[in-house]
Design a protein around this motif. Sequence first.
Motif, mmCIF file in Angstrom:
data_model
loop_
_atom_site.group_PDB
_atom_site.id
_atom_site.type_symbol
_atom_site.label_atom_id
_atom_site.label_comp_id
_atom_site.label_asym_id
_atom_site.label_seq_id
_atom_site.Cartn_x
_atom_site.Cartn_y
_atom_site.Cartn_z
ATOM 1 N N GLU A 1 -2.225 7.460 7.490
ATOM 2 C CA GLU A 1 -3.335 7.764 8.396
ATOM 3 C C GLU A 1 -4.186 6.517 8.612
ATOM 4 O O GLU A 1 -4.415 5.727 7.692
ATOM 5 C CB GLU A 1 -4.158 8.906 7.796
ATOM 6 N N GLU A 2 -4.648 6.352 9.829
ATOM 7 C CA GLU A 2 -5.297 5.114 10.268
ATOM 8 C C GLU A 2 -6.435 4.658 9.356
ATOM 9 O O GLU A 2 -6.428 3.523 8.863
ATOM 10 C CB GLU A 2 -5.807 5.318 11.699
ATOM 11 N N ALA A 3 -7.412 5.520 9.126
ATOM 12 C CA ALA A 3 -8.599 5.117 8.362
ATOM 13 C C ALA A 3 -8.236 4.733 6.931
ATOM 14 O O ALA A 3 -8.688 3.700 6.415
ATOM 15 C CB ALA A 3 -9.631 6.245 8.371
ATOM 16 N N PHE A 4 -7.401 5.553 6.275
ATOM 17 C CA PHE A 4 -6.992 5.267 4.902
ATOM 18 C C PHE A 4 -6.232 3.950 4.827
ATOM 19 O O PHE A 4 -6.522 3.082 3.990
ATOM 20 C CB PHE A 4 -6.113 6.404 4.367
ATOM 21 N N LEU A 5 -5.255 3.789 5.702
ATOM 22 C CA LEU A 5 -4.375 2.625 5.641
ATOM 23 C C LEU A 5 -5.139 1.331 5.900
ATOM 24 O O LEU A 5 -4.977 0.341 5.169
ATOM 25 C CB LEU A 5 -3.236 2.786 6.650
ATOM 26 N N VAL A 6 -5.980 1.327 6.923
ATOM 27 C CA VAL A 6 -6.724 0.111 7.265
ATOM 28 C C VAL A 6 -7.642 -0.299 6.117
ATOM 29 O O VAL A 6 -7.718 -1.482 5.752
ATOM 30 C CB VAL A 6 -7.525 0.317 8.566
ATOM 31 N N GLU A 7 -8.322 0.660 5.532
ATOM 32 C CA GLU A 7 -9.220 0.349 4.410
ATOM 33 C C GLU A 7 -8.447 -0.236 3.231
ATOM 34 O O GLU A 7 -8.872 -1.222 2.615
ATOM 35 C CB GLU A 7 -9.965 1.613 3.975
ATOM 36 N N GLU A 8 -7.294 0.357 2.926
ATOM 37 C CA GLU A 8 -6.482 -0.138 1.813
ATOM 38 C C GLU A 8 -5.946 -1.547 2.090
ATOM 39 O O GLU A 8 -5.893 -2.392 1.190
ATOM 40 C CB GLU A 8 -5.311 0.822 1.563
ATOM 41 N N ILE A 9 -5.554 -1.793 3.328
ATOM 42 C CA ILE A 9 -5.033 -3.119 3.699
ATOM 43 C C ILE A 9 -6.104 -4.181 3.512
ATOM 44 O O ILE A 9 -5.855 -5.260 2.956
ATOM 45 C CB ILE A 9 -4.546 -3.113 5.168
ATOM 46 N N ILE A 10 -7.309 -3.886 3.980
ATOM 47 C CA ILE A 10 -8.399 -4.865 3.903
ATOM 48 C C ILE A 10 -8.788 -5.144 2.452
ATOM 49 O O ILE A 10 -9.079 -6.283 2.077
ATOM 50 C CB ILE A 10 -9.617 -4.366 4.714
ATOM 51 N N GLU A 11 -8.761 -4.100 1.621
ATOM 52 C CA GLU A 11 -9.200 -4.254 0.234
ATOM 53 C C GLU A 11 -8.142 -4.911 -0.658
ATOM 54 O O GLU A 11 -8.479 -5.470 -1.706
ATOM 55 C CB GLU A 11 -9.578 -2.886 -0.348
ATOM 56 N N LEU A 12 -6.879 -4.856 -0.258
ATOM 57 C CA LEU A 12 -5.809 -5.402 -1.100
ATOM 58 C C LEU A 12 -5.822 -6.929 -1.047
ATOM 59 O O LEU A 12 -5.655 -7.533 0.010
ATOM 60 C CB LEU A 12 -4.456 -4.870 -0.629
ATOM 61 N N MET A 13 -6.010 -7.548 -2.179
ATOM 62 C CA MET A 13 -6.147 -8.999 -2.239
ATOM 63 C C MET A 13 -4.787 -9.683 -2.398
ATOM 64 O O MET A 13 -4.374 -10.051 -3.501
ATOM 65 C CB MET A 13 -7.078 -9.391 -3.393
ATOM 66 N N ILE B 1 7.445 8.894 4.144
ATOM 67 C CA ILE B 1 6.116 8.606 3.595
ATOM 68 C C ILE B 1 5.160 9.745 3.953
ATOM 69 O O ILE B 1 5.159 10.238 5.085
ATOM 70 C CB ILE B 1 5.565 7.278 4.162
ATOM 71 N N ARG B 2 4.361 10.148 3.000
ATOM 72 C CA ARG B 2 3.422 11.245 3.256
ATOM 73 C C ARG B 2 2.395 10.835 4.310
ATOM 74 O O ARG B 2 1.857 9.719 4.263
ATOM 75 C CB ARG B 2 2.716 11.631 1.958
ATOM 76 N N PRO B 3 2.103 11.728 5.247
ATOM 77 C CA PRO B 3 1.209 11.390 6.369
ATOM 78 C C PRO B 3 -0.160 10.870 5.943
ATOM 79 O O PRO B 3 -0.716 9.990 6.602
ATOM 80 C CB PRO B 3 1.082 12.723 7.129
ATOM 81 N N GLN B 4 -0.706 11.390 4.845
ATOM 82 C CA GLN B 4 -2.053 10.960 4.461
ATOM 83 C C GLN B 4 -2.106 9.482 4.086
ATOM 84 O O GLN B 4 -3.153 8.838 4.200
ATOM 85 C CB GLN B 4 -2.596 11.810 3.303
ATOM 86 N N TYR B 5 -0.963 8.920 3.661
ATOM 87 C CA TYR B 5 -0.937 7.501 3.296
ATOM 88 C C TYR B 5 -0.742 6.595 4.513
ATOM 89 O O TYR B 5 -0.933 5.381 4.415
ATOM 90 C CB TYR B 5 0.171 7.235 2.276
ATOM 91 N N VAL C 1 0.839 -1.208 0.000
ATOM 92 C CA VAL C 1 0.000 0.000 0.000
ATOM 93 C C VAL C 1 0.870 1.254 0.000
ATOM 94 O O VAL C 1 0.619 2.206 -0.756
ATOM 95 C CB VAL C 1 -0.951 0.000 1.217
ATOM 96 N N LEU C 2 1.908 1.262 0.824
ATOM 97 C CA LEU C 2 2.779 2.441 0.893
ATOM 98 C C LEU C 2 3.529 2.659 -0.416
ATOM 99 O O LEU C 2 3.640 3.793 -0.907
ATOM 100 C CB LEU C 2 3.770 2.295 2.051
ATOM 101 N N LEU C 3 4.040 1.586 -1.008
ATOM 102 C CA LEU C 3 4.764 1.712 -2.280
ATOM 103 C C LEU C 3 3.840 2.179 -3.400
ATOM 104 O O LEU C 3 4.198 3.056 -4.195
ATOM 105 C CB LEU C 3 5.410 0.376 -2.645
#
Length: 429
Positions: free
Chosen positions: A289-301, A283-287, A255-257
């Motif tokens: 941030e808790e809500a953004f990061l968790v959502e991206e982690i869950i969605e990444l297959m 790494i930019r703070p917005q990437y 997600v970060l990359l």
Amino acid sequence: FHLFAYICDFVSHLNSAEEIPIEVLRQREAKWLEMLNSWDKWMAKKHKKMKERCQKGVPPSLRGRAWLYLTGGKVRREQNQGKFQELDNQPGDPKWVDIIERDLHRQFPFHEMFAARGGHGQQDLLRVLKAYTLHRPEEGYCQAQAPIAAVLLMHMPAEDAFWVLVQICEKYLPGYYSAGLEAIQLDGEILYALLRRVSPVAHRHLKKHKLEPILYMTEWFMCAFSRTLPWASVLRVWDMFLCEGVKIIFRVGLVLLKSMLGSQEKLKACQGLYETMELLRAIRPQYMEEAFLVEEIIELMVSEKDIEKEHHAQLRHWKETHGDLHCKSPPRVHGAKAIMAAEPPSRQDLRQRPTFIVESPLAPQTDRVRAEASKENGKSKAEQQKTIKPPQETANPYFPPGDPSPFLNHMTVKASKESLSSAEHDTYL
């Protein structure tokens, strides 16, 4: 200690970027208490629901206990009663103890547990890390284990932290802390290969500039992002990581990359190797941030099968280019359910042991107590009045339910935007 840990958990909850209504938090606590009381049944029949609750975040007041159960640390502790005390009482190898002592002040120096040199937090950290070097003398100590142990100590006593550290090192991240760092190099290649599918643009950019994964992902993976992400995000990532296994660490890295290098527009700021490295170090703070990061982690297959498939491919390539691995690590275990399946615990191992045991006034009376009560009843009223002492007011040492921390009333608590880690740079290579 547990009172102090409660205060720390309360502060970390206040510092969380996501504000959870207190009613919702209490409901989640009740659900987690139910799970902890029937852990084996939930793991066997309702693991999907447990995973969803970990994704939502473990309640701060129960996080330490949940991590202990998720990792299998509770079972290891029960099956090795007295082992930690035995290791703790040994002096340890002077070589490792000296290195550990030099690292203590660098672990979360802005956290009150570790701020004071020689304070109880640093002492417990030394105890846990020293015990691990005695438990695994062939591995000894690796600098990246210190922040892992420090995060655990913020949530649980030293003995529990030790067994969770053992589980992380042996089950979740086997070989990461061995000499040569072969396991982390292999996982770097796995991350790089998975990136080709997740973000071809980022993959091509890294390939073009010959930026080896070991240069940017070592601290991420070895410290499980505890020295990279803001604190609220660290806790949410660890909740999922200890439930689902190392795939969560891979997903965070991907997600970060992808977020930093995933489009041509973003690549305009990093035309060379040096610029790319600088970008990945900040790494930019917005990437993050808790809500953004968790959502991206869950969605990444990216699944366990994907990681294992790529692991076998990279292992074959390693043997072709480097020969056999020097450190034979045990196979990786992917998360809490797999750990329990590999080492089925007894019901006794999972039984909760309360920290404080208070005898209830409604408890059945013993024969001795009944005899004393009968003798007391035989006294005259005048005698009883002489022996009765007026009640004395006793200060309540615990916080009332509605006011968990009167010590914090005067504090101004702001949302955490920074990691609690030291500004110093560690070298794990």
